[in-house]
Every structure is written in C-alpha cells, then in structure tokens.
Design a protein around this motif. Structure first.
Motif, PDB file in Angstrom:
ATOM      1  N   VAL A   1       0.822  -1.213   0.000  1.00 48.08           N
ATOM      2  CA  VAL A   1       0.000   0.000   0.000  1.00 48.08           C
ATOM      3  C   VAL A   1       0.856   1.263   0.000  1.00 48.08           C
ATOM      4  CG1 VAL A   1      -2.038  -1.056   0.998  1.00 48.08           C
ATOM      5  CG2 VAL A   1      -0.261  -0.166   2.520  1.00 48.08           C
ATOM      6  N   ASN A   2       2.127   1.130  -0.356  1.00 44.52           N
ATOM      7  CA  ASN A   2       3.004   2.292  -0.423  1.00 44.52           C
ATOM      8  C   ASN A   2       2.520   3.209  -1.544  1.00 44.52           C
ATOM      9  OD1 ASN A   2       5.289   4.013  -1.170  1.00 44.52           O
ATOM     10  ND2 ASN A   2       6.474   2.741   0.227  1.00 44.52           N
ATOM     11  N   CYS A   3       2.330   4.468  -1.218  1.00 44.32           N
ATOM     12  CA  CYS A   3       1.777   5.429  -2.175  1.00 44.32           C
ATOM     13  C   CYS A   3       2.682   5.632  -3.384  1.00 44.32           C
ATOM     14  CB  CYS A   3       1.543   6.775  -1.489  1.00 44.32           C
ATOM     15  SG  CYS A   3       0.353   6.683  -0.166  1.00 44.32           S
ATOM     16  N   VAL A   4       3.984   5.470  -3.205  1.00 44.98           N
ATOM     17  CA  VAL A   4       4.909   5.628  -4.334  1.00 44.98           C
ATOM     18  C   VAL A   4       4.561   4.606  -5.410  1.00 44.98           C
ATOM     19  CG1 VAL A   4       7.314   5.485  -5.086  1.00 44.98           C
ATOM     20  CG2 VAL A   4       6.773   6.487  -2.858  1.00 44.98           C
ATOM     21  N   ILE A   5       4.393   3.365  -5.001  1.00 41.84           N
ATOM     22  CA  ILE A   5       4.180   2.283  -5.969  1.00 41.84           C
ATOM     23  C   ILE A   5       2.781   2.342  -6.570  1.00 41.84           C
ATOM     24  CG2 ILE A   5       4.142  -0.222  -6.248  1.00 41.84           C
ATOM     25  CD1 ILE A   5       6.286  -0.205  -3.931  1.00 41.84           C
ATOM     26  N   LEU A   6       1.767   2.449  -5.731  1.00 41.35           N
ATOM     27  CA  LEU A   6       0.399   2.517  -6.246  1.00 41.35           C
ATOM     28  C   LEU A   6       0.188   3.786  -7.065  1.00 41.35           C
ATOM     29  CD1 LEU A   6      -2.246   1.035  -6.369  1.00 41.35           C
ATOM     30  CD2 LEU A   6      -2.937   2.160  -4.255  1.00 41.35           C
ATOM     31  N   GLY A   7       0.789   4.883  -6.618  1.00 43.04           N
ATOM     32  CA  GLY A   7       0.682   6.146  -7.358  1.00 43.04           C
ATOM     33  C   GLY A   7       1.310   6.055  -8.740  1.00 43.04           C
ATOM     34  N   ARG A   8       2.470   5.425  -8.840  1.00 44.35           N
ATOM     35  CA  ARG A   8       3.128   5.287 -10.145  1.00 44.35           C
ATOM     36  C   ARG A   8       2.348   4.341 -11.047  1.00 44.35           C
ATOM     37  NH1 ARG A   8       4.693   9.763 -10.511  1.00 44.35           N
ATOM     38  NH2 ARG A   8       5.596   9.230 -12.504  1.00 44.35           N
ATOM     39  N   ALA A   9       1.749   3.310 -10.448  1.00 50.34           N
ATOM     40  CA  ALA A   9       0.939   2.383 -11.243  1.00 50.34           C
ATOM     41  C   ALA A   9      -0.243   3.111 -11.863  1.00 50.34           C
ATOM     42  CB  ALA A   9       0.455   1.227 -10.366  1.00 50.34           C
ATOM     43  N   GLU A  10      -0.930   3.898 -11.043  1.00 48.77           N
ATOM     44  CA  GLU A  10      -2.128   4.601 -11.503  1.00 48.77           C
ATOM     45  C   GLU A  10      -1.793   5.790 -12.403  1.00 48.77           C
ATOM     46  OE1 GLU A  10      -6.036   5.922 -12.030  1.00 48.77           O
ATOM     47  OE2 GLU A  10      -5.199   3.979 -11.517  1.00 48.77           O
ATOM     48  N   ALA A  11      -0.819   6.603 -11.998  1.00 47.34           N
ATOM     49  CA  ALA A  11      -0.538   7.850 -12.721  1.00 47.34           C
ATOM     50  C   ALA A  11       0.355   7.655 -13.936  1.00 47.34           C
ATOM     51  CB  ALA A  11       0.121   8.857 -11.776  1.00 47.34           C
ATOM     52  N   PHE A  12       1.182   6.623 -13.949  1.00 45.71           N
ATOM     53  CA  PHE A  12       2.142   6.511 -15.043  1.00 45.71           C
ATOM     54  C   PHE A  12       2.037   5.193 -15.816  1.00 45.71           C
ATOM     55  CE2 PHE A  12       6.059   6.185 -17.337  1.00 45.71           C
ATOM     56  CZ  PHE A  12       6.321   7.494 -17.712  1.00 45.71           C
ATOM     57  N   ALA A  13       2.225   4.065 -15.139  1.00 43.02           N
ATOM     58  CA  ALA A  13       2.294   2.775 -15.850  1.00 43.02           C
ATOM     59  C   ALA A  13       1.004   2.443 -16.588  1.00 43.02           C
ATOM     60  CB  ALA A  13       2.643   1.659 -14.874  1.00 43.02           C
ATOM     61  N   SER A  14      -0.126   2.858 -16.039  1.00 47.33           N
ATOM     62  CA  SER A  14      -1.401   2.543 -16.686  1.00 47.33           C
ATOM     63  C   SER A  14      -1.666   3.419 -17.914  1.00 47.33           C
ATOM     64  CB  SER A  14      -2.554   2.698 -15.691  1.00 47.33           C
ATOM     65  OG  SER A  14      -2.688   4.047 -15.303  1.00 47.33           O
ATOM     66  N   LYS A  15      -0.770   4.378 -18.186  1.00 45.38           N
ATOM     67  CA  LYS A  15      -0.968   5.292 -19.320  1.00 45.38           C
ATOM     68  C   LYS A  15       0.196   5.311 -20.302  1.00 45.38           C
ATOM     69  CE  LYS A  15      -3.763   8.447 -16.518  1.00 45.38           C
ATOM     70  NZ  LYS A  15      -3.887   7.647 -15.316  1.00 45.38           N
ATOM     71  N   ASN A  16       1.270   4.561 -20.011  1.00 44.88           N
ATOM     72  CA  ASN A  16       2.471   4.612 -20.847  1.00 44.88           C
ATOM     73  C   ASN A  16       2.931   3.220 -21.243  1.00 44.88           C
ATOM     74  OD1 ASN A  16       3.584   7.573 -20.894  1.00 44.88           O
ATOM     75  ND2 ASN A  16       2.813   7.246 -18.828  1.00 44.88           N
ATOM     76  N   ASN A  17       3.853   3.182 -22.210  1.00 43.55           N
ATOM     77  CA  ASN A  17       4.337   1.889 -22.686  1.00 43.55           C
ATOM     78  C   ASN A  17       5.328   1.276 -21.696  1.00 43.55           C
ATOM     79  OD1 ASN A  17       6.996   2.851 -23.188  1.00 43.55           O
ATOM     80  ND2 ASN A  17       6.443   3.492 -25.241  1.00 43.55           N
ATOM     81  N   VAL A  18       5.742   0.044 -21.974  1.00 41.99           N
ATOM     82  CA  VAL A  18       6.587  -0.725 -21.059  1.00 41.99           C
ATOM     83  C   VAL A  18       7.940  -0.054 -20.842  1.00 41.99           C
ATOM     84  CG1 VAL A  18       7.755  -2.946 -20.722  1.00 41.99           C
ATOM     85  CG2 VAL A  18       5.452  -2.881 -21.663  1.00 41.99           C
ATOM     86  N   LEU A  19       8.552   0.440 -21.904  1.00 39.26           N
ATOM     87  CA  LEU A  19       9.885   1.036 -21.784  1.00 39.26           C
ATOM     88  C   LEU A  19       9.869   2.258 -20.869  1.00 39.26           C
ATOM     89  CD1 LEU A  19      12.804   0.758 -22.795  1.00 39.26           C
ATOM     90  CD2 LEU A  19      12.220   2.365 -24.621  1.00 39.26           C
TER      91      LEU A  19
END
Length: 197
Positions: A106-124
């Motif tokens: 539940v670390n905000c860094v990880i969940l935040g990056r998943a929601e704000a970045f990884a879910s909107k950008n490519n793998v690289l």
C-alpha cells in the motif's frame, strides 16, 4: 531521450519523498540506519519496476472499474517475492524492516506510479519511471538514514565515524528525530527549487 528523463525525474524533480511527499511512513520508520534504508530502498525499487512493467503490459485488458484492485494484486505478488527472498537470504534485515516490507503493497509511491504513469504509458517508459522512482526513494531513505545514524549513533553503515568522545543525540534515532530530519530536508529541497526558478 525521454527514457533518461523518466529516470532522472525521480531523483530530484519528482523525488517521491522530498517533493511528492509519498511513502513517508517507511521513511520515518526504517531510516534509523543506512543498512535498513538501503534494504527498504532496494525492495521498493524492485517492486515499483516490476509492477510498472506488468501494469503497463496489462493496462489495455483490465476493465477500468476494477483496475485499482488488479494493480494491488500485481504489487502484492512482487512484495511477496521480496518478503520471502529477504526472509530466506537476509534474515537480520528482514527482521529489522519487519512489518514495513508487507506494507510496501500500500506504499503510495508504488500505487501512485501504477495509476498515474504505468497505466498510461508503454513498457519502456514505465520501466524507466519505476527505476527513477525507486532510485529516488532509495536516495531519500539513505540521506535521511545517514543523518539520523551519524547523529544518533555516531556510526555510518555500522562503522564508527564520530570520535569516541562524541555523545550520540538519542533524539535523532527516535520518532521526533525522523520528523525533524525529513522536515528539514524537504524545506531544503523546496528552497533549492525556489532558487532555481
């Protein structure tokens, strides 16, 4: 060029602890020694890189109504890998970090990056973002832990760096010392940002 920007932004411009003020709970709790900080930083880095990659790969097939629970399951899988690996190969560090390893889920860094970045950008780019944020979190943890360990114990990485006559400042390794250290570093970071703009 953007790949390297995504890495570097996590170190200073979007530093998770000092700028975004995310993940402060483990920063305050485990930064009593540099060894603990490096262990937690490595764990967070591994989890944020791996979860960013997987979330970026599955983002198009995950229904938006259940994306957060799916993200948490992905993150929890990698946290379990870290937890079991540390327990098997680094038992003293695992014991020192205690409950804060499972709480990475539940670390905000990880969940935040998943929601704000990884879910909107490519793998690289998601890989680069995870690496940058993980390095930024590790850097923040290490800086806070360095100050607290030197002032509170007179050591750094367990090696005595202060003279034998040095009287350790007990408050530095207690909870108030964590708050003061983090607050001072955040103020310093804000001051530096003001001067640059």
């Amino acid at each position: 060029m953007r790949f390297f920007y995504e890495i570097v932004k996590g170190l200073i411009k979007e530093n998770p602890m000092f700028v975004l003020v995310l993940g402060t709970c483990p920063t305050l709790a485990v930064s009593t020694s540099v060894i603990n900080a490096l262990g937690m930083g490595a764990a967070v880095t591994f989890v944020v890189i791996c979860s960013n990659i997987i979330i970026s790969l599955i983002k198009d097939i995950v229904p938006s109504s259940i994306r957060i629970p799916i993200f948490i399951v992905v993150i929890a899988a990698f946290v379990s890998v870290v937890d079991m690996t540390m327990a098997a190969f680094l038992p003293p560090l695992h014991k020192a970090l205690g409950i804060f390893i499972p709480l990475i889920v539940v670390n905000c860094v990880i969940l935040g990056r998943a929601e704000a970045f990884a879910s909107k950008n490519n793998v690289l780019y998601s890989l680069a973002d995870g690496l940058g944020m993980g390095m930024g979190a590790t850097l923040s943890l290490t800086i806070v832990a360095t100050i607290r360990e030197i002032l509170g114990s007179g050591t750094w990485l367990g090696i005595r760096v202060m003279p034998n006559s040095y009287e350790p400042m007990l408050v530095a390794i207690l909870a108030p010392g964590a708050f003061f250290t983090l607050g001072f570093l955040m103020a310093l970071m804000n001051r530096l940002k003001e001067k640059r703009s």
